[in-house]
Design a protein around this motif. Structure first.
Motif, PDB file in Angstrom:
ATOM      1  N   ALA A  34       0.832  -1.204   0.000  1.00 34.73           N
ATOM      2  CA  ALA A  34       0.000   0.000   0.000  1.00 34.73           C
ATOM      3  C   ALA A  34       0.866   1.253   0.000  1.00 34.73           C
ATOM      4  O   ALA A  34       0.541   2.249  -0.664  1.00 34.73           O
ATOM      5  CB  ALA A  34      -0.928  -0.006   1.209  1.00 34.73           C
ATOM      6  N   CYS A  35       1.977   1.208   0.711  1.00 33.11           N
ATOM      7  CA  CYS A  35       2.888   2.354   0.763  1.00 33.11           C
ATOM      8  C   CYS A  35       3.548   2.611  -0.588  1.00 33.11           C
ATOM      9  O   CYS A  35       4.030   3.717  -0.845  1.00 33.11           O
ATOM     10  CB  CYS A  35       3.951   2.129   1.828  1.00 33.11           C
ATOM     11  N   HIS A  36       3.576   1.585  -1.445  1.00 33.71           N
ATOM     12  CA  HIS A  36       4.153   1.723  -2.789  1.00 33.71           C
ATOM     13  C   HIS A  36       3.073   1.943  -3.851  1.00 33.71           C
ATOM     14  O   HIS A  36       3.331   1.802  -5.043  1.00 33.71           O
ATOM     15  CB  HIS A  36       4.982   0.490  -3.143  1.00 33.71           C
ATOM     16  N   GLY A  37       1.874   2.259  -3.410  1.00 34.41           N
ATOM     17  CA  GLY A  37       0.810   2.574  -4.352  1.00 34.41           C
ATOM     18  C   GLY A  37       0.073   1.374  -4.901  1.00 34.41           C
ATOM     19  O   GLY A  37      -0.714   1.506  -5.841  1.00 34.41           O
ATOM     20  N   ILE A  38       0.311   0.190  -4.333  1.00 31.40           N
ATOM     21  CA  ILE A  38      -0.381  -1.015  -4.775  1.00 31.40           C
ATOM     22  C   ILE A  38      -1.432  -1.377  -3.746  1.00 31.40           C
ATOM     23  O   ILE A  38      -1.106  -1.623  -2.588  1.00 31.40           O
ATOM     24  CB  ILE A  38       0.606  -2.188  -4.957  1.00 31.40           C
ATOM     25  N   SER A  39      -2.679  -1.370  -4.129  1.00 29.09           N
ATOM     26  CA  SER A  39      -3.756  -1.644  -3.181  1.00 29.09           C
ATOM     27  C   SER A  39      -3.836  -3.140  -2.909  1.00 29.09           C
ATOM     28  O   SER A  39      -4.132  -3.916  -3.817  1.00 29.09           O
ATOM     29  CB  SER A  39      -5.087  -1.133  -3.737  1.00 29.09           C
ATOM     30  N   PRO A  40      -3.569  -3.553  -1.675  1.00 32.87           N
ATOM     31  CA  PRO A  40      -3.455  -4.991  -1.394  1.00 32.87           C
ATOM     32  C   PRO A  40      -4.805  -5.677  -1.197  1.00 32.87           C
ATOM     33  O   PRO A  40      -5.722  -5.129  -0.580  1.00 32.87           O
ATOM     34  CB  PRO A  40      -2.650  -5.014  -0.093  1.00 32.87           C
ATOM     35  N   LEU A  41      -4.903  -6.884  -1.728  1.00 35.10           N
ATOM     36  CA  LEU A  41      -6.040  -7.759  -1.481  1.00 35.10           C
ATOM     37  C   LEU A  41      -5.496  -9.124  -1.082  1.00 35.10           C
ATOM     38  O   LEU A  41      -4.556  -9.623  -1.697  1.00 35.10           O
ATOM     39  CB  LEU A  41      -6.913  -7.921  -2.734  1.00 35.10           C
ATOM     40  N   SER A  42      -6.078  -9.724  -0.048  1.00 33.40           N
ATOM     41  CA  SER A  42      -5.732 -11.103   0.263  1.00 33.40           C
ATOM     42  C   SER A  42      -6.031 -11.972  -0.954  1.00 33.40           C
ATOM     43  O   SER A  42      -6.916 -11.660  -1.754  1.00 33.40           O
ATOM     44  CB  SER A  42      -6.542 -11.604   1.466  1.00 33.40           C
ATOM     45  N   ALA A  43      -5.292 -13.061  -1.098  1.00 37.76           N
ATOM     46  CA  ALA A  43      -5.416 -13.898  -2.289  1.00 37.76           C
ATOM     47  C   ALA A  43      -6.845 -14.353  -2.520  1.00 37.76           C
ATOM     48  O   ALA A  43      -7.357 -14.310  -3.638  1.00 37.76           O
ATOM     49  CB  ALA A  43      -4.479 -15.105  -2.172  1.00 37.76           C
ATOM     50  N   GLU A  44      -7.517 -14.798  -1.459  1.00 40.49           N
ATOM     51  CA  GLU A  44      -8.881 -15.295  -1.628  1.00 40.49           C
ATOM     52  C   GLU A  44      -9.843 -14.174  -1.996  1.00 40.49           C
ATOM     53  O   GLU A  44     -10.822 -14.395  -2.721  1.00 40.49           O
ATOM     54  CB  GLU A  44      -9.359 -15.992  -0.350  1.00 40.49           C
ATOM     55  N   ILE A  45      -9.557 -12.952  -1.533  1.00 43.36           N
ATOM     56  CA  ILE A  45     -10.403 -11.807  -1.866  1.00 43.36           C
ATOM     57  C   ILE A  45     -10.204 -11.424  -3.328  1.00 43.36           C
ATOM     58  O   ILE A  45     -11.167 -11.139  -4.049  1.00 43.36           O
ATOM     59  CB  ILE A  45     -10.096 -10.611  -0.949  1.00 43.36           C
ATOM     60  N   ALA A  46      -8.954 -11.414  -3.791  1.00 44.47           N
ATOM     61  CA  ALA A  46      -8.684 -11.104  -5.193  1.00 44.47           C
ATOM     62  C   ALA A  46      -9.385 -12.094  -6.110  1.00 44.47           C
ATOM     63  O   ALA A  46      -9.973 -11.717  -7.136  1.00 44.47           O
ATOM     64  CB  ALA A  46      -7.180 -11.123  -5.449  1.00 44.47           C
ATOM     65  N   LYS A  47      -9.346 -13.365  -5.744  1.00 45.35           N
ATOM     66  CA  LYS A  47     -10.008 -14.383  -6.557  1.00 45.35           C
ATOM     67  C   LYS A  47     -11.517 -14.185  -6.547  1.00 45.35           C
ATOM     68  O   LYS A  47     -12.195 -14.346  -7.570  1.00 45.35           O
ATOM     69  CB  LYS A  47      -9.662 -15.782  -6.049  1.00 45.35           C
ATOM     70  N   MET A  48     -12.074 -13.830  -5.393  1.00 47.30           N
ATOM     71  CA  MET A  48     -13.511 -13.577  -5.294  1.00 47.30           C
ATOM     72  C   MET A  48     -13.933 -12.438  -6.216  1.00 47.30           C
ATOM     73  O   MET A  48     -14.936 -12.521  -6.931  1.00 47.30           O
ATOM     74  CB  MET A  48     -13.883 -13.233  -3.852  1.00 47.30           C
ATOM     75  N   VAL A  49     -13.143 -11.364  -6.196  1.00 44.68           N
ATOM     76  CA  VAL A  49     -13.454 -10.212  -7.039  1.00 44.68           C
ATOM     77  C   VAL A  49     -13.392 -10.615  -8.506  1.00 44.68           C
ATOM     78  O   VAL A  49     -14.283 -10.280  -9.304  1.00 44.68           O
ATOM     79  CB  VAL A  49     -12.467  -9.057  -6.748  1.00 44.68           C
ATOM     80  N   PHE A  50     -12.341 -11.351  -8.880  1.00 43.17           N
ATOM     81  CA  PHE A  50     -12.198 -11.775 -10.266  1.00 43.17           C
ATOM     82  C   PHE A  50     -13.348 -12.689 -10.686  1.00 43.17           C
ATOM     83  O   PHE A  50     -13.934 -12.515 -11.762  1.00 43.17           O
ATOM     84  CB  PHE A  50     -10.869 -12.498 -10.455  1.00 43.17           C
ATOM     85  N   ASP A  51     -13.666 -13.670  -9.854  1.00 41.91           N
ATOM     86  CA  ASP A  51     -14.737 -14.599 -10.192  1.00 41.91           C
ATOM     87  C   ASP A  51     -16.072 -13.881 -10.360  1.00 41.91           C
ATOM     88  O   ASP A  51     -16.883 -14.240 -11.219  1.00 41.91           O
ATOM     89  CB  ASP A  51     -14.866 -15.677  -9.112  1.00 41.91           C
ATOM     90  N   THR A  52     -16.287 -12.860  -9.530  1.00 40.82           N
ATOM     91  CA  THR A  52     -17.544 -12.109  -9.611  1.00 40.82           C
ATOM     92  C   THR A  52     -17.654 -11.363 -10.933  1.00 40.82           C
ATOM     93  O   THR A  52     -18.659 -11.447 -11.642  1.00 40.82           O
ATOM     94  CB  THR A  52     -17.645 -11.114  -8.443  1.00 40.82           C
ATOM     95  N   PHE A  53     -16.606 -10.649 -11.287  1.00 40.84           N
ATOM     96  CA  PHE A  53     -16.673  -9.829 -12.490  1.00 40.84           C
ATOM     97  C   PHE A  53     -16.483 -10.633 -13.773  1.00 40.84           C
ATOM     98  O   PHE A  53     -16.932 -10.214 -14.832  1.00 40.84           O
ATOM     99  CB  PHE A  53     -15.660  -8.687 -12.411  1.00 40.84           C
TER     100      PHE A  53
END
Length: 219
Positions: free
Chosen positions: A128-147
């Motif tokens: 986050a300090c480097h400008g990358i918004s962090p998501l836990s792995a399972e959350i990232a997969k959930m977001v991807f699967d949804t969209f």
């Protein structure tokens, strides 16, 4: 000492967590290096909002959702209003879809799960300090699967083959280091690709990039 030689000031962090033991463990983990400075540790959102009225805004605010009194999700837009320059990261036990999308929609810049462990959590805060918004792995997969269930539109923005590859790996739940390992490049190179992806897609976090790229049929 020249300007370039001056040490980088530590990132100021405010912790909002009602479980004292976890709050202390996270504080100690963050303060174990000179990268972070814990400017406040609070147990509820109401105290956090009072703190922001009278104190300099932190660089990063780490927010639990299941707090006594005001719910963390309800607090996010109020915190963003009180401290618009502060990055708000959710750190919680909740991993259900409704809570995730409510938090991101309210303005959270990242969503981390406590069960990921302190090392992964600290890495997410560093990201986050480097400008990358962090998501836990399972959350990232959930977001991807949804969209990914939506019908893709014709792409109007082109990512390079490597940028698309990086984004697909992130959508599959890989961390920045894991993407680097898979692609045989450095973490710095992956971070550069991610920044280019954000610029091209005009988004500010991984979930937004995955959502937009998926809806456009890029990934």
């Amino acid at each position: 000492m020249t300007e370039s030689e001056k040490p980088t000031p530590p990132t100021r962090i405010c912790l909002i967590e009602d479980h004292a033991d976890f709050r202390e463990a996270l504080r100690e983990a963050l303060e174990s290096t000179d990268r972070f400075e814990i400017c406040a540790t609070l147990s509820n959102a109401e105290d956090a909002l009072e703190y922001l009225k009278d104190s300099a805004a932190p660089d990063v605010l780490i927010l639990d959702l299941g707090l006594p009194g005001m719910d963390g999700i309800d607090a996010i837009p109020l915190i963003r209003k009180a401290a618009p320059g502060t990055t708000v990261l959710v750190l919680t036990v909740f991993d259900n879809k409704a809570r995730v999308f409510q938090a991101l929609g309210a303005g959270a810049s990242g969503y981390l799960i406590k069960s990921d462990g302190l090392q992964a959590i600290v890495q997410g805060i560093v990201d986050a300090c480097h400008g990358i918004s962090p998501l836990s792995a399972e959350i990232a997969k959930m977001v991807f699967d949804t969209f990914s269930s939506f019908k893709p539109a014709s792409p109007e923005i082109e990512l390079s083959e490597r940028e698309a590859e990086v984004l697909k790996q992130l959508a599959d739940g890989l961390s920045r280091q894991e993407v680097a390992d898979v692609l045989f490049v450095s973490k710095h190179t992956v971070s550069t690709h991610i920044r280019n992806i954000y610029e091209k897609l005009q988004v500010h976090n991984v979930s937004g990039a995955i959502s937009k790229a998926s809806s456009m049929g890029i990934i």
